[in-house]
Design a protein around this motif. Structure first.
Motif, PDB file in Angstrom:
ATOM      1  N   SER A   1      55.561 -49.515 -56.021  1.00 38.37           N
ATOM      2  CA  SER A   1      54.841 -48.901 -54.878  1.00 38.37           C
ATOM      3  C   SER A   1      55.671 -48.936 -53.379  1.00 38.37           C
ATOM      4  O   SER A   1      56.468 -50.052 -53.412  1.00 38.37           O
ATOM      5  N   VAL A   2      55.696 -47.830 -53.009  1.00 40.71           N
ATOM      6  CA  VAL A   2      56.423 -47.703 -51.615  1.00 40.71           C
ATOM      7  C   VAL A   2      55.370 -47.052 -50.673  1.00 40.71           C
ATOM      8  O   VAL A   2      54.705 -46.077 -50.674  1.00 40.71           O
ATOM      9  N   VAL A   3      55.303 -47.726 -49.624  1.00 38.92           N
ATOM     10  CA  VAL A   3      54.290 -47.517 -48.641  1.00 38.92           C
ATOM     11  C   VAL A   3      55.079 -47.200 -47.102  1.00 38.92           C
ATOM     12  O   VAL A   3      55.867 -48.226 -46.921  1.00 38.92           O
ATOM     13  N   ALA A   4      54.475 -45.946 -46.494  1.00 37.54           N
ATOM     14  CA  ALA A   4      54.802 -46.069 -45.205  1.00 37.54           C
ATOM     15  C   ALA A   4      53.747 -45.935 -44.188  1.00 37.54           C
ATOM     16  O   ALA A   4      52.712 -45.217 -44.536  1.00 37.54           O
ATOM     17  N   GLU A   5      54.109 -45.862 -42.948  1.00 35.30           N
ATOM     18  CA  GLU A   5      52.810 -45.574 -42.203  1.00 35.30           C
ATOM     19  C   GLU A   5      53.307 -44.184 -41.252  1.00 35.30           C
ATOM     20  O   GLU A   5      52.552 -43.935 -40.344  1.00 35.30           O
ATOM     21  N   SER A   6      54.282 -43.392 -41.498  1.00 36.36           N
ATOM     22  CA  SER A   6      54.524 -42.290 -41.045  1.00 36.36           C
ATOM     23  C   SER A   6      54.402 -40.950 -41.992  1.00 36.36           C
ATOM     24  O   SER A   6      54.946 -40.900 -43.028  1.00 36.36           O
ATOM     25  N   GLU A   7      53.489 -39.995 -41.613  1.00 35.30           N
ATOM     26  CA  GLU A   7      53.156 -38.793 -42.416  1.00 35.30           C
ATOM     27  C   GLU A   7      54.425 -37.969 -42.403  1.00 35.30           C
ATOM     28  O   GLU A   7      54.871 -37.401 -43.632  1.00 35.30           O
ATOM     29  N   ASP A   8      55.302 -38.011 -41.149  1.00 32.33           N
ATOM     30  CA  ASP A   8      56.751 -37.175 -41.430  1.00 32.33           C
ATOM     31  C   ASP A   8      57.642 -37.796 -42.462  1.00 32.33           C
ATOM     32  O   ASP A   8      58.398 -36.985 -42.680  1.00 32.33           O
ATOM     33  N   ALA A   9      57.622 -39.001 -42.842  1.00 33.52           N
ATOM     34  CA  ALA A   9      58.494 -39.541 -43.847  1.00 33.52           C
ATOM     35  C   ALA A   9      57.993 -39.347 -45.296  1.00 33.52           C
ATOM     36  O   ALA A   9      58.920 -39.792 -46.052  1.00 33.52           O
TER      37      ALA A   9
ATOM     38  N   LYS B   1      51.650 -43.250 -49.721  1.00 34.11           N
ATOM     39  CA  LYS B   1      51.933 -44.301 -50.590  1.00 34.11           C
ATOM     40  C   LYS B   1      52.331 -43.380 -51.844  1.00 34.11           C
ATOM     41  O   LYS B   1      51.911 -42.513 -52.081  1.00 34.11           O
ATOM     42  N   ALA B   2      53.804 -43.880 -52.508  1.00 32.48           N
ATOM     43  CA  ALA B   2      54.144 -43.453 -53.867  1.00 32.48           C
ATOM     44  C   ALA B   2      54.115 -44.596 -54.758  1.00 32.48           C
ATOM     45  O   ALA B   2      54.406 -45.508 -54.371  1.00 32.48           O
ATOM     46  N   GLU B   3      53.497 -44.287 -55.700  1.00 29.92           N
ATOM     47  CA  GLU B   3      53.464 -45.576 -56.909  1.00 29.92           C
ATOM     48  C   GLU B   3      53.735 -44.984 -58.243  1.00 29.92           C
ATOM     49  O   GLU B   3      53.319 -43.904 -58.563  1.00 29.92           O
ATOM     50  N   TYR B   4      54.780 -45.505 -58.885  1.00 31.59           N
ATOM     51  CA  TYR B   4      54.769 -45.493 -60.370  1.00 31.59           C
ATOM     52  C   TYR B   4      54.208 -46.612 -61.027  1.00 31.59           C
ATOM     53  O   TYR B   4      54.487 -47.675 -60.882  1.00 31.59           O
ATOM     54  N   GLN B   5      53.795 -46.287 -62.092  1.00 32.74           N
ATOM     55  CA  GLN B   5      53.278 -47.172 -63.284  1.00 32.74           C
ATOM     56  C   GLN B   5      53.936 -46.887 -64.449  1.00 32.74           C
ATOM     57  O   GLN B   5      53.769 -45.768 -65.129  1.00 32.74           O
ATOM     58  N   ILE B   6      54.813 -48.028 -65.098  1.00 37.46           N
ATOM     59  CA  ILE B   6      55.680 -47.752 -66.105  1.00 37.46           C
ATOM     60  C   ILE B   6      55.562 -48.694 -67.158  1.00 37.46           C
ATOM     61  O   ILE B   6      55.926 -49.938 -67.131  1.00 37.46           O
ATOM     62  N   PRO B   7      54.939 -48.275 -68.146  1.00 33.86           N
ATOM     63  CA  PRO B   7      54.928 -49.285 -69.300  1.00 33.86           C
ATOM     64  C   PRO B   7      56.195 -49.429 -70.165  1.00 33.86           C
ATOM     65  O   PRO B   7      57.139 -48.423 -70.279  1.00 33.86           O
ATOM     66  N   LEU B   8      56.601 -50.601 -70.285  1.00 36.96           N
ATOM     67  CA  LEU B   8      57.981 -51.120 -70.900  1.00 36.96           C
ATOM     68  C   LEU B   8      57.832 -50.934 -72.057  1.00 36.96           C
ATOM     69  O   LEU B   8      56.951 -51.091 -72.813  1.00 36.96           O
ATOM     70  N   PRO B   9      59.200 -50.557 -72.779  1.00 32.29           N
ATOM     71  CA  PRO B   9      59.285 -50.558 -74.133  1.00 32.29           C
ATOM     72  C   PRO B   9      58.948 -51.765 -75.078  1.00 32.29           C
ATOM     73  O   PRO B   9      58.834 -51.660 -76.179  1.00 32.29           O
ATOM     74  N   ASP B  10      58.950 -52.770 -74.298  1.00 31.97           N
ATOM     75  CA  ASP B  10      58.692 -54.025 -75.273  1.00 31.97           C
ATOM     76  C   ASP B  10      57.179 -54.084 -75.518  1.00 31.97           C
ATOM     77  O   ASP B  10      56.606 -55.148 -76.277  1.00 31.97           O
ATOM     78  N   GLY B  11      56.476 -53.141 -74.742  1.00 30.35           N
ATOM     79  CA  GLY B  11      54.965 -53.093 -75.674  1.00 30.35           C
ATOM     80  C   GLY B  11      54.048 -54.338 -75.058  1.00 30.35           C
ATOM     81  O   GLY B  11      52.790 -54.313 -75.376  1.00 30.35           O
ATOM     82  N   ARG B  12      54.530 -55.093 -73.942  1.00 24.20           N
ATOM     83  CA  ARG B  12      53.829 -56.295 -73.532  1.00 24.20           C
ATOM     84  C   ARG B  12      53.522 -56.209 -71.995  1.00 24.20           C
ATOM     85  O   ARG B  12      52.813 -57.086 -71.440  1.00 24.20           O
ATOM     86  N   SER B  13      54.115 -55.121 -71.235  1.00 27.18           N
ATOM     87  CA  SER B  13      54.200 -55.248 -69.782  1.00 27.18           C
ATOM     88  C   SER B  13      54.278 -53.827 -69.295  1.00 27.18           C
ATOM     89  O   SER B  13      54.697 -53.054 -69.933  1.00 27.18           O
TER      90      SER B  13
ATOM     91  N   ARG C   1      58.335 -38.445 -67.400  1.00 28.39           N
ATOM     92  CA  ARG C   1      59.113 -39.089 -68.332  1.00 28.39           C
ATOM     93  C   ARG C   1      60.444 -39.711 -67.503  1.00 28.39           C
ATOM     94  O   ARG C   1      61.224 -38.669 -67.014  1.00 28.39           O
ATOM     95  N   LEU C   2      60.652 -40.720 -67.372  1.00 31.37           N
ATOM     96  CA  LEU C   2      61.775 -41.497 -66.905  1.00 31.37           C
ATOM     97  C   LEU C   2      62.833 -41.706 -68.042  1.00 31.37           C
ATOM     98  O   LEU C   2      62.440 -41.983 -69.398  1.00 31.37           O
ATOM     99  N   PRO C   3      63.872 -42.045 -67.724  1.00 26.39           N
ATOM    100  CA  PRO C   3      64.990 -42.645 -68.733  1.00 26.39           C
ATOM    101  C   PRO C   3      64.430 -43.694 -69.632  1.00 26.39           C
ATOM    102  O   PRO C   3      64.531 -43.799 -70.561  1.00 26.39           O
ATOM    103  N   ILE C   4      63.578 -44.671 -68.942  1.00 28.94           N
ATOM    104  CA  ILE C   4      63.156 -45.881 -69.659  1.00 28.94           C
ATOM    105  C   ILE C   4      62.016 -45.499 -70.496  1.00 28.94           C
ATOM    106  O   ILE C   4      61.452 -46.216 -71.300  1.00 28.94           O
ATOM    107  N   GLY C   5      61.172 -44.301 -70.370  1.00 23.19           N
ATOM    108  CA  GLY C   5      60.046 -43.811 -70.991  1.00 23.19           C
ATOM    109  C   GLY C   5      59.106 -43.207 -70.453  1.00 23.19           C
ATOM    110  O   GLY C   5      59.328 -42.888 -69.110  1.00 23.19           O
ATOM    111  N   PRO C   6      57.724 -42.997 -70.645  1.00 21.59           N
ATOM    112  CA  PRO C   6      56.850 -42.371 -70.011  1.00 21.59           C
ATOM    113  C   PRO C   6      56.288 -43.186 -68.777  1.00 21.59           C
ATOM    114  O   PRO C   6      56.285 -44.358 -69.051  1.00 21.59           O
ATOM    115  N   ALA C   7      55.773 -42.446 -67.816  1.00 19.98           N
ATOM    116  CA  ALA C   7      54.999 -43.133 -66.817  1.00 19.98           C
ATOM    117  C   ALA C   7      54.201 -42.340 -65.852  1.00 19.98           C
ATOM    118  O   ALA C   7      54.019 -41.148 -66.352  1.00 19.98           O
ATOM    119  N   VAL C   8      53.491 -43.058 -65.266  1.00 16.13           N
ATOM    120  CA  VAL C   8      52.388 -42.453 -64.231  1.00 16.13           C
ATOM    121  C   VAL C   8      53.044 -42.343 -62.790  1.00 16.13           C
ATOM    122  O   VAL C   8      53.630 -43.493 -62.336  1.00 16.13           O
TER     123      VAL C   8
END
Length: 191
Positions: free
Chosen positions: A162-170, A145-157, A118-125
């Motif tokens: 997505s944030v991707v890096a090539e370093s496991e240490d990061a 990779k870290a990825e968030y999928q966030i349905p917007l309150p407008d109900g249309r989008s 749950r983000l301030p803008i609403g539920p997300a994955v």
């Protein structure tokens, strides 16, 4: 729905919009800052960025760029933020939608850690995954990779961050930076 986010410190990138004159201005500003370090001319680097704009725009990308991540010098992450429209019928309950999106994410990335948040803008994955990206010349690169999928309150989008890096240490820094951007997502009143 107009959106605002707080980008990571040191972020170098560009917003992608419908106005090609504005996109060109952003591309040339970035090229002016980065071309020397990339070993190319401003014109060449700027033209590379502009060549990406139609594809990014067609895929709903609104922001694209890189930033330093982690403690090791040279660890860089790529951030992409896009907005996708729903098909004809807008989904109803956003919490149920998030559960369905989480199940779909798990089916595409079987070893990922996926959970609703749950983000301030609403539920997300949120999903975290790692693996290898194989290039045609048989070169393999580690990719986290870290990825968030966030349905917007407008109900249309839905926003896909997505944030991707090539370093496991990061990895911890990638997760933290992505969470900060996701938590900062907010709508703004149209002007």
């Amino acid at each position: 729905m107009p959106l605002e986010i707080d980008l990571p410190p040191g972020f170098a990138g560009m917003p992608v919009g419908a106005d090609d004159k504005m996109n060109r201005g952003h591309a040339w500003t970035i090229a002016g800052n980065l071309a020397d370090g990339a070993g190319t001319s401003v014109e060449e680097f700027g033209s590379y960025l502009m060549a990406l704009v139609p594809t990014m725009r067609a895929n709903g990308v609104r922001v694209f760029g890189k930033f330093a991540v982690g403690r090791r010098k040279g660890d860089v992450a790529t951030l992409t933020l896009g907005v996708a429209r729903w098909p004809d019928v807008a989904p109803g309950n956003r919490d149920a939608l998030v559960e369905a999106m989480a199940a779909q994410f798990r089916s595409r990335h079987e070893h990922a850690v996926v959970r609703p948040v749950r983000l301030p803008i609403g539920p997300a994955v949120v999903g975290f995954s790692g693996g290898e990206f194989r290039l045609p010349d048989r070169d393999a690169r580690t990719q986290i990779k870290a990825e968030y999928q966030i349905p917007l309150p407008d109900g249309r989008s839905v926003v896909i961050l997505s944030v991707v890096a090539e370093s496991e240490d990061a990895w911890p820094a990638v997760a933290e930076a992505t969470a900060k951007v996701a938590w900062s997502l907010r709508g703004r009143a149209a002007a």
